[in-house]
Design an enzyme around this catalytic site. Sequence first.
Site, PDB file in Angstrom:
ATOM      1  N   GLY A   1      -2.233  36.103  -2.644  1.00  0.00           N
ATOM      2  CA  GLY A   1      -0.860  36.140  -2.127  1.00  0.00           C
ATOM      3  C   GLY A   1      -0.673  36.330  -0.682  1.00  0.00           C
ATOM      4  O   GLY A   1      -1.388  36.614  -0.158  1.00  0.00           O
ATOM      5  N   ASN A   2       0.874  36.490  -0.478  1.00  0.00           N
ATOM      6  CA  ASN A   2       0.900  37.215   0.783  1.00  0.00           C
ATOM      7  C   ASN A   2       2.289  38.082   0.821  1.00  0.00           C
ATOM      8  O   ASN A   2       2.953  37.816   0.068  1.00  0.00           O
ATOM      9  CB  ASN A   2       0.983  35.793   1.805  1.00  0.00           C
ATOM     10  CG  ASN A   2       2.199  35.066   1.564  1.00  0.00           C
ATOM     11  OD1 ASN A   2       3.202  35.415   1.590  1.00  0.00           O
ATOM     12  ND2 ASN A   2       1.738  33.661   0.996  1.00  0.00           N
TER      13      ASN A   2
END
Length: 401
Positions: free
Chosen positions: A206-207
């Site tokens: 993810g980020n």
Amino acid sequence: MAEIVLGVGGGIAAYKVAEVLRRLTESGHVVTVVPTRSALRFVGEPTWAALSGRPVHTEVFDDVHEVPHVRIGRRADLVLVAPATADLMARAAAGMADDLLTSTLLTARGPVVYVPAMHTEMWEHPATVANVETLRKRGALVIEPAVGRLTGADTGKGRLPEPADIYDYVTDVLGRGGAGPDLTGRHVVVSAGGTREHLDPVRFLGNRSSGRQGYALARAAAARGARVTLVAANVALPDPAGVDLVRVGSAAQLFDAMVAAAADADAVVMAAAVADFRPAAYADTKIKKSADGSSPVIELERNADILAHLAAHRPSPAQVVVGFAAETGDASGSVLDHGRAKLASKGCDLLVVNEVGADRGFESEDNAAVILGADGSSVTVESGPKSALAHVVWDLVRDRL
Ligand code: CTP
């Protein structure tokens, strides 16, 4: 701080509007509550008077010597009508003036915001649809109702948005300083948040994107009268009022949702942080540590570039496509050099370039940017709230529509 008229219609959602009133007065606004007769059957005059700290009238015949319907309407920086019932909007659309609220609506010169709440059948009835259209054509903002639990056992479209979301909407409209709704009749699509690419049922790549900038863009567009589709990837923020929210997880889901929503959109803004890669294989069961102590090797494959795809496959050449880029300067070029190159390679009309560093961008409340145009233009937005940047983006989009 603003002078606000809160017109309350006769619907059960009036009890939730008491909370909107409390939020408005607590943030310093002066609020005059004008309920309809039937509103008082749901929530009584003492509640409105106590929460607003001001006298409450329903009829034009109270304090006639002060000509209240003219005075109240003229003075208002904004009139908020909540809940806006089918009957109340019908009377407003017809220009009737049979009580203090409808009379006030005829004398108001600032923005008027209607927050409808009613059963789905009433909202979808051609009479209501026509009345809403009339009010919007005349410059009023009519928020799309939320979908969810209605009175009784029903669920559907017609629910009053949450008080906090109505409050945010009003704040956005007031922030425009009386400027009219310049995106009425437009459909805009905004992506927000960050995609998650799953490795197994519990893990993902993810980020750090919080979704705040995308949500600010959606709220700002709604406050300017647009029909807004917000495609949110893994965002944990309150739903903006009046916005059609589509939730997605991965880049592939975001791609599908954006392509579908963009089909009839006047403008598309890609504010989401999209993973460029996804794991080549998904493990149906949780990946376990191996007995021999070795580490797994995760093979990645490329995700489609959604922004580039949208820009290259516009349903109409008139559609405006906007991208975001987080850049740092390096030996090969400055932040803006990289931004210009990205604008060209993505094929979009506008690119909002953020310089990212230790504490800029992702999770902060503020944002600064340079907005580059495919026409060679460049607009600098100094560090400020994400809503301020959002409004500059919509100014530039509107100029291109
Ligand atoms: N974007 C997209 N689809 C992707 C990747 C990015 O639509 N698969 C969009 C983002 O929403 C954003 C813009 O493209 O509007 C950002 O461009 P991108 O090339 O992803 O930026 P970086 O990942 O920083 O690119 P690079 O690392 O190649 O500079």
